[in-house]
Design a protein around this motif. Structure first.
Motif, mmCIF file in Angstrom:
data_model
loop_
_atom_site.group_PDB
_atom_site.id
_atom_site.type_symbol
_atom_site.label_atom_id
_atom_site.label_comp_id
_atom_site.label_asym_id
_atom_site.label_seq_id
_atom_site.Cartn_x
_atom_site.Cartn_y
_atom_site.Cartn_z
ATOM 1 N N GLU A 30 -4.856 -10.446 9.643
ATOM 2 C CA GLU A 30 -6.043 -10.945 8.957
ATOM 3 C C GLU A 30 -6.794 -9.734 8.432
ATOM 4 O OE1 GLU A 30 -8.339 -13.812 11.175
ATOM 5 O OE2 GLU A 30 -6.509 -14.679 12.020
ATOM 6 N N HIS A 31 -7.236 -9.823 7.169
ATOM 7 C CA HIS A 31 -7.846 -8.657 6.528
ATOM 8 C C HIS A 31 -8.762 -9.075 5.391
ATOM 9 C CE1 HIS A 31 -4.982 -9.164 3.175
ATOM 10 N NE2 HIS A 31 -4.116 -9.496 4.132
ATOM 11 N N ASP A 32 -9.500 -8.095 4.894
ATOM 12 C CA ASP A 32 -10.417 -8.304 3.775
ATOM 13 C C ASP A 32 -9.847 -7.640 2.523
ATOM 14 O OD1 ASP A 32 -12.316 -9.663 5.372
ATOM 15 O OD2 ASP A 32 -13.153 -7.765 6.043
ATOM 16 N N GLY A 33 -8.741 -8.177 2.023
ATOM 17 C CA GLY A 33 -8.197 -7.724 0.756
ATOM 18 C C GLY A 33 -7.320 -6.493 0.779
ATOM 19 N N VAL A 34 -6.487 -6.352 1.791
ATOM 20 C CA VAL A 34 -5.548 -5.227 1.865
ATOM 21 C C VAL A 34 -4.249 -5.642 1.179
ATOM 22 C CG1 VAL A 34 -4.289 -3.679 3.419
ATOM 23 C CG2 VAL A 34 -6.561 -4.498 4.058
ATOM 24 N N SER A 35 -3.662 -4.743 0.388
ATOM 25 C CA SER A 35 -2.422 -5.074 -0.321
ATOM 26 C C SER A 35 -1.237 -5.147 0.650
ATOM 27 C CB SER A 35 -2.128 -4.036 -1.412
ATOM 28 O OG SER A 35 -1.742 -2.809 -0.827
ATOM 29 N N GLU B 90 -0.818 -1.226 16.717
ATOM 30 C CA GLU B 90 -1.732 -0.103 16.540
ATOM 31 C C GLU B 90 -1.697 0.439 15.117
ATOM 32 O OE1 GLU B 90 -0.649 2.609 19.666
ATOM 33 O OE2 GLU B 90 -1.772 1.472 21.169
ATOM 34 N N ALA B 91 -0.513 0.496 14.517
ATOM 35 C CA ALA B 91 -0.398 0.991 13.140
ATOM 36 C C ALA B 91 -1.169 0.088 12.174
ATOM 37 C CB ALA B 91 1.070 1.069 12.743
ATOM 38 N N LEU B 92 -1.040 -1.220 12.355
ATOM 39 C CA LEU B 92 -1.733 -2.152 11.468
ATOM 40 C C LEU B 92 -3.238 -2.165 11.712
ATOM 41 C CD1 LEU B 92 0.893 -5.019 11.526
ATOM 42 C CD2 LEU B 92 0.252 -3.629 9.534
ATOM 43 N N GLN B 93 -3.653 -1.995 12.962
ATOM 44 C CA GLN B 93 -5.081 -1.983 13.280
ATOM 45 C C GLN B 93 -5.797 -0.776 12.671
ATOM 46 O OE1 GLN B 93 -4.837 -2.288 17.565
ATOM 47 N NE2 GLN B 93 -5.315 -4.474 17.526
ATOM 48 N N LYS B 94 -5.057 0.291 12.389
ATOM 49 C CA LYS B 94 -5.655 1.494 11.810
ATOM 50 C C LYS B 94 -5.939 1.364 10.314
ATOM 51 C CE LYS B 94 -3.617 4.704 15.117
ATOM 52 N NZ LYS B 94 -2.654 5.783 15.321
ATOM 53 N N VAL B 95 -5.367 0.343 9.681
ATOM 54 C CA VAL B 95 -5.562 0.153 8.245
ATOM 55 C C VAL B 95 -6.990 -0.360 7.997
ATOM 56 C CG1 VAL B 95 -4.786 -1.134 6.217
ATOM 57 C CG2 VAL B 95 -3.107 -0.312 7.885
ATOM 58 N N ASP B 96 -7.676 0.282 7.049
ATOM 59 C CA ASP B 96 -9.027 -0.155 6.678
ATOM 60 C C ASP B 96 -9.015 -1.613 6.245
ATOM 61 O OD1 ASP B 96 -10.320 2.195 7.215
ATOM 62 O OD2 ASP B 96 -10.354 2.884 5.136
ATOM 63 N N MET C 199 -8.450 -13.011 4.349
ATOM 64 C CA MET C 199 -7.092 -13.278 3.922
ATOM 65 C C MET C 199 -6.149 -13.098 5.113
ATOM 66 S SD MET C 199 -6.875 -11.259 0.279
ATOM 67 C CE MET C 199 -5.288 -11.960 -0.119
ATOM 68 N N LYS C 200 -4.996 -13.732 4.988
ATOM 69 C CA LYS C 200 -3.988 -13.627 6.047
ATOM 70 C C LYS C 200 -2.644 -13.319 5.402
ATOM 71 C CE LYS C 200 -4.290 -16.454 9.532
ATOM 72 N NZ LYS C 200 -4.199 -17.610 10.439
ATOM 73 N N THR C 201 -1.956 -12.325 5.947
ATOM 74 C CA THR C 201 -0.630 -11.953 5.470
ATOM 75 C C THR C 201 0.327 -11.966 6.653
ATOM 76 O OG1 THR C 201 -1.568 -10.529 3.743
ATOM 77 C CG2 THR C 201 0.732 -10.153 4.323
ATOM 78 N N THR C 202 1.493 -12.571 6.446
ATOM 79 C CA THR C 202 2.540 -12.566 7.469
ATOM 80 C C THR C 202 3.599 -11.556 7.060
ATOM 81 O OG1 THR C 202 2.139 -14.888 7.984
ATOM 82 C CG2 THR C 202 4.246 -13.952 8.689
ATOM 83 N N LEU C 203 3.915 -10.661 7.969
ATOM 84 C CA LEU C 203 4.955 -9.670 7.737
ATOM 85 C C LEU C 203 6.147 -9.965 8.626
ATOM 86 C CD1 LEU C 203 2.840 -6.386 7.871
ATOM 87 C CD2 LEU C 203 3.596 -7.594 5.825
ATOM 88 N N LYS C 204 7.333 -9.875 8.074
ATOM 89 C CA LYS C 204 8.550 -9.941 8.884
ATOM 90 C C LYS C 204 8.862 -8.499 9.266
ATOM 91 C CE LYS C 204 13.143 -11.803 9.237
ATOM 92 N NZ LYS C 204 12.966 -12.253 10.593
ATOM 93 N N ILE C 205 8.970 -8.255 10.566
ATOM 94 C CA ILE C 205 9.190 -6.900 11.081
ATOM 95 C C ILE C 205 10.630 -6.783 11.574
ATOM 96 C CG2 ILE C 205 8.382 -5.124 12.685
ATOM 97 C CD1 ILE C 205 6.170 -6.101 10.806
#
Length: 72
Positions: A44-49, A21-27, A1-7
């Motif tokens: 890009e992730h495997d089902g993170v909310s 680095e903060a996002l890379q630490k998320v399982d 999955m792919k999520t776009t965040l506005k920072i």
């Protein structure tokens, strides 16, 4: 999955590094691309909310909102 965040709140490449680095630490996060120019992070992730991703950014000291698809 792919999520776009506005920072919000990034001012320099050091900020980009902090958000990355903060996002890379998320399982289950597999890839992170943060842009200072567009103030976006593509995750890009495997089902993170969205809430989990946003919480990681907030913990790093920035504001974020998620949107699936493209920002105008």
């Amino acid at each position: 999955m792919k999520t776009t965040l506005k920072i919000e709140g990034m001012m320099c490449e050091g900020c980009v590094k902090s958000v990355t680095e903060a996002l890379q630490k998320v399982d289950k996060v597999t890839k992170v691309d943060v842009s200072l120019k567009s103030n976006k992070a593509v995750v890009e992730h495997d089902g993170v909310s969205d809430e989990t991703l946003i919480a990681a950014v907030v913990e790093a000291g920035f504001r974020a909102s998620a949107k699936h698809g493209l920002f105008s």
